[in-house]
Scaffold this motif. Structure first.
Motif, PDB file in Angstrom:
ATOM      1  N   LYS A  78       6.985   8.975  -7.294  1.00  0.00           N
ATOM      2  CA  LYS A  78       5.568   8.630  -7.236  1.00  0.00           C
ATOM      3  C   LYS A  78       4.802   9.198  -8.441  1.00  0.00           C
ATOM      4  CE  LYS A  78       5.322   8.140  -2.204  1.00  0.00           C
ATOM      5  NZ  LYS A  78       4.630   8.557  -0.952  1.00  0.00           N
ATOM      6  N   ASP A  79       5.544   9.736  -9.404  1.00  0.00           N
ATOM      7  CA  ASP A  79       4.892  10.277 -10.598  1.00  0.00           C
ATOM      8  C   ASP A  79       4.230   9.155 -11.390  1.00  0.00           C
ATOM      9  OD1 ASP A  79       5.794  12.724  -9.868  1.00  0.00           O
ATOM     10  OD2 ASP A  79       7.527  12.710 -11.222  1.00  0.00           O
ATOM     11  N   VAL A  80       3.144   9.487 -12.052  1.00  0.00           N
ATOM     12  CA  VAL A  80       2.464   8.548 -12.947  1.00  0.00           C
ATOM     13  C   VAL A  80       3.084   8.691 -14.334  1.00  0.00           C
ATOM     14  CG1 VAL A  80       0.281   7.870 -13.994  1.00  0.00           C
ATOM     15  CG2 VAL A  80       0.345   8.641 -11.602  1.00  0.00           C
ATOM     16  N   TRP A  82       2.976   7.912 -18.387  1.00  0.00           N
ATOM     17  CA  TRP A  82       2.109   7.560 -19.521  1.00  0.00           C
ATOM     18  C   TRP A  82       2.990   7.285 -20.733  1.00  0.00           C
ATOM     19  CZ3 TRP A  82      -3.180   7.026 -19.222  1.00  0.00           C
ATOM     20  CH2 TRP A  82      -3.791   7.522 -18.058  1.00  0.00           C
ATOM     21  N   ASP A 105       3.977  -1.201  -9.032  1.00  0.00           N
ATOM     22  CA  ASP A 105       2.751  -1.408  -8.253  1.00  0.00           C
ATOM     23  C   ASP A 105       1.539  -1.686  -9.144  1.00  0.00           C
ATOM     24  OD1 ASP A 105       4.376  -0.894  -6.147  1.00  0.00           O
ATOM     25  OD2 ASP A 105       3.505   1.065  -5.646  1.00  0.00           O
ATOM     26  N   ARG A 106       1.369  -0.876 -10.198  1.00  0.00           N
ATOM     27  CA  ARG A 106       0.164  -1.003 -11.021  1.00  0.00           C
ATOM     28  C   ARG A 106       0.480  -0.521 -12.438  1.00  0.00           C
ATOM     29  NH1 ARG A 106      -5.442  -1.082  -9.883  1.00  0.00           N
ATOM     30  NH2 ARG A 106      -6.752  -0.195 -11.530  1.00  0.00           N
ATOM     31  N   LYS A 157      -0.202   3.083 -18.618  1.00  0.00           N
ATOM     32  CA  LYS A 157      -0.152   3.934 -17.431  1.00  0.00           C
ATOM     33  C   LYS A 157       0.585   3.157 -16.342  1.00  0.00           C
ATOM     34  CE  LYS A 157      -3.073   6.227 -13.968  1.00  0.00           C
ATOM     35  NZ  LYS A 157      -4.469   6.396 -13.481  1.00  0.00           N
ATOM     36  N   GLU A 159       2.347   3.122 -12.474  1.00  0.00           N
ATOM     37  CA  GLU A 159       2.434   3.733 -11.141  1.00  0.00           C
ATOM     38  C   GLU A 159       3.234   2.803 -10.240  1.00  0.00           C
ATOM     39  OE1 GLU A 159      -1.426   5.488  -9.646  1.00  0.00           O
ATOM     40  OE2 GLU A 159      -2.181   4.177 -11.242  1.00  0.00           O
ATOM     41  N   THR A 160       4.043   3.386  -9.369  1.00  0.00           N
ATOM     42  CA  THR A 160       4.761   2.583  -8.389  1.00  0.00           C
ATOM     43  C   THR A 160       5.229   3.467  -7.242  1.00  0.00           C
ATOM     44  OG1 THR A 160       6.590   1.014  -8.074  1.00  0.00           O
ATOM     45  CG2 THR A 160       7.005   2.885  -9.513  1.00  0.00           C
ATOM     46  N   GLY A 161       5.316   2.884  -6.069  1.00  0.00           N
ATOM     47  CA  GLY A 161       5.871   3.586  -4.923  1.00  0.00           C
ATOM     48  C   GLY A 161       7.338   3.289  -4.744  1.00  0.00           C
ATOM     49  N   LEU A 164      10.923   3.498 -10.398  1.00  0.00           N
ATOM     50  CA  LEU A 164      10.157   3.387 -11.641  1.00  0.00           C
ATOM     51  C   LEU A 164      11.133   3.022 -12.755  1.00  0.00           C
ATOM     52  CD1 LEU A 164       7.381   5.880 -12.742  1.00  0.00           C
ATOM     53  CD2 LEU A 164       8.492   4.239 -14.248  1.00  0.00           C
TER      54      LEU A 164
END
Length: 623
Positions: A78-80, A82, A105-106, A157, A159-161, A164
């Motif tokens: 769940k880390d973001v 960059w 996810d985003r 950036k 993000e994903t649940g 990754l």
């Protein structure tokens, strides 16, 4: 089969055509400028359509970090993330940044426009379809156009649940369009073959009534749906604004796919007989899969995604081992099942290792899956066709055997009928002549009963030759129930150890029956009751009425029938293993069932250690 081919081949063509119609309108016009090598610079790419040299940023406020590999895979986290990259852009060279994976996810892209203002683009599978900067299944960002050659800086950036994983690549419009067309073609073929397999299995289930073909149809349909959802087709075509539904359906279809594959393999490989403990373990696994599908439908898939992946990987390896072992014992289907599962096993292993972060994102860990899926469905169709063909051959052999057996019965019956009539007549005359010798009468009576039983067997064999007359309709006539029951009691052949009890309703009824056929059917039941209660006892013949039906019941006091034999009791030529020593042709109950069905009724069997009860249930309108 023609209809199956038309529908199956039409689906991929429809998929490709629809994608071709939609994609050009989503891409800007391409001026036709040749995209050659860009000027050499430490910030520039050597050429377009290459993987981006990209940096991982520990602090997004500082544009310096470690150089990343061409593809990135961090497993389930769940880390973001960059990322930072630079490139030189030229006028009239529209470029697109494709991220590779379809399940992020985003993703946000930050850059400055010509006026120095900070701009942002957002995409991802949790972003409504029509709000994405480029409309398509794959996650694509459109890099801004420039007025003059310049070095552009970009920050991503991510993000994903889920897992990754991404591999950023720059694409010119024609290359992006070609890639989308090729991918759509591959999955269009997959969906078309899956539909053909579903229709083939469904047709086989309807015609054979075998549970395995229903499972195969569900598996093929779920297989297509799983690939449809995990590759983003569902969001593009079905619910572009409802992003949460996609995760739920991926989880449901993924868990159901595992459960159905377990059930399918257990049908073609008789594990319950060969490896009963392993079969029970797989049954428990199937139950857990169904629980996982239910939990995913309730929104728990993001937490269950690693569980599904690991369970699918372990399941594939176990099933592959089972089928490699079974290929030496059961042929030819298990060998084809090995061919069906083995390529998928390789693709799942590679993709699982990528999802866990051990392998990079590349063709072998991502796109191989589509080709192995096509191969898997093709092998499934071969398995279905071979299994269906084998069953048709067995059915044909059974029919030929039945015809030969019927001809044999008829030959024997015709040859024995005349001498039996002579013997029966002689026994009747002899019994009249020895009335003065009481000791001889019981022996003559036993001989007469044995002759009558043999004559009844012959009547059944000859009656089968006339069964086609039932298709032409019954000759229904009104009969007094009481009188008909009395006639049955007189025709029933009893031994010295048996008694016949007739239980009549309170009042007489007029019943509409084909007296010849129904009398033969009930006499067969009475004869079986005598035959299979060797220790004697009371044979009960009764009739009763309800609002919707009337019932004829024959009950004995024998040792009952094995429960496992009841479903096959009315099959032609079937003999109960428990009573095979008593002889017989296996035609009596087969004849009973045909006669009852011709009267639009049904036959019900109840058995226990203290006896057997067989009921003929007829509609009340025959009264």
């Amino acid at each position: 089969m023609t209809l199956l081919l038309i529908i199956g081949l039409g689906l991929p063509l429809f998929s490709v055509a629809s994608e071709l119609l939609k994609m050009p309108s989503q891409l800007p016009e391409y001026s036709g400028t040749t995209l050659g090598a860009l000027p050499n610079s430490r910030y520039e790419l050597a050429a377009v359509n290459k993987w981006l040299p990209i940096q991982l940023l520990e602090d997004p406020n500082q544009l310096s970090g470690t150089m990343a590999a061409a593809s990135l895979s961090f497993g389930y986290t769940k880390d973001v993330l960059w990322l930072y990259f630079e490139l030189t852009q030229f006028p009239e060279q529209p470029l697109f940044l494709q991220l590779g994976a379809t399940f992020l996810d985003r993703v946000e892209l930050f850059y400055r426009d010509a006026s120095g203002q900070l701009q942002q683009q957002i995409t991802g599978d949790h972003i409504p379809f029509f709000e994405r900067p480029v409309l398509g299944r794959s996650l694509v960002l459109r890099l801004p156009s420039v007025l003059e050659p310049s070095v552009q800086q970009y920050i991503l950036k991510v993000e994903t649940g889920s897992t990754l994983t991404l591999r950023p690549v720059l694409l010119a419009p024609p290359d992006l369009l070609l890639q989308e067309k090729n991918t759509t073609l591959a999955y269009g073929i997959l969906f078309g073959l899956s539909l053909m397999a579903t229709l083939l299995a469904g047709f086989s289930w309807v015609t054979t009534k075998q549970y395995a073909y229903f499972i195969a149809a569900c598996y093929s349909l779920t297989f297509a749906w799983f690939h449809f959802t995990i590759n983003g087709f569902d969001q593009q075509y079905l619910y572009p604004q409802q992003t949460a539904i996609a995760d739920q359906l991926i989880g449901v279809s993924g868990f159901l796919l595992g459960a159905l594959l377990m059930l399918l393999v257990q049908y073609f490989v008789p594990l319950r007989q060969l490896l009963p403990r392993l079969s029970r373990l797989l049954d428990l696994w199937v139950i857990l899969y169904f629980i996982g599908a239910l939990a995913s439908a309730l929104g728990a898939y993001p937490k269950l995604a690693p569980v599904l992946m690991l369970a699918g990987l372990c399941q594939t390896l176990i099933l592959l081992g089972i089928m490699l072992w079974a290929a030496r014992h059961v042929k030819p289907v298990p060998s084809l099942l090995v061919g069906m599962v083995a390529p998928g096993c390789l693709a799942i292993i590679l993709q699982s290792l990528r999802n866990l972060g051990y392998l990079p994102y590349n063709f072998w860990t991502s796109h191989l899956w589509a080709f192995t899926a096509i191969l898997q469905v093709s092998f499934l169709m071969l398995v279905l066709l071979i299994s269906l063909n084998r069953q048709q051959r067995e059915l044909q052999q059974q029919l030929e055997h039945n015809v030969a057996l019927q001809r044999f019965y008829q030959l024997i019956a015709h040859e024995l009928r005349t001498p039996l009539a002579v013997v029966s007549s002689a026994l009747t005359n002899l019994s009249l002549q020895v009335q003065s010798v009481p000791a001889a009468l019981p022996r003559i009576e036993r001989a007469r009963l044995a002759t009558a039983r043999l004559s009844n067997l012959i009547d059944n064999a000859l009656a089968e030759d006339r069964l086609h007359l039932l298709d032409e309709g019954l000759e229904l006539t009104e009969q007094s129930l009481f009188r008909w029951l009395d006639e049955l009691s007189q025709l029933c052949l009893l031994t010295e150890r048996h008694d016949l009890e007739i239980l009549k309703p309170e009042k007489d009824y007029l019943v509409k029956i084909d007296q010849n056929w129904l009398t033969l059917a009930v006499l067969n039941l009475l004869d079986n009751a005598v035959k299979y209660s060797a220790n004697g006892g009371t044979i009960t013949l009764s009739a009763r009425f309800s609002e919707a039906s009337w019932v004829i019941r024959v009950e004995d006091q024998g040792d009952g029938i094995d429960e496992a034999d009841i479903p096959m009791l009315f099959n032609r030529g079937f003999r109960s293993r428990k009573h095979k020593h008593l002889g017989g042709l296996g035609l009596g109950l087969y004849l009973v069932n045909l006669v009852v069905e011709s009267h639009q009724g049904e036959t019900k069997v109840t058995t226990s250690k203290s006896g057997t009860q067989i009921e003929i249930i007829l509609p009340r309108r025959l009264v």
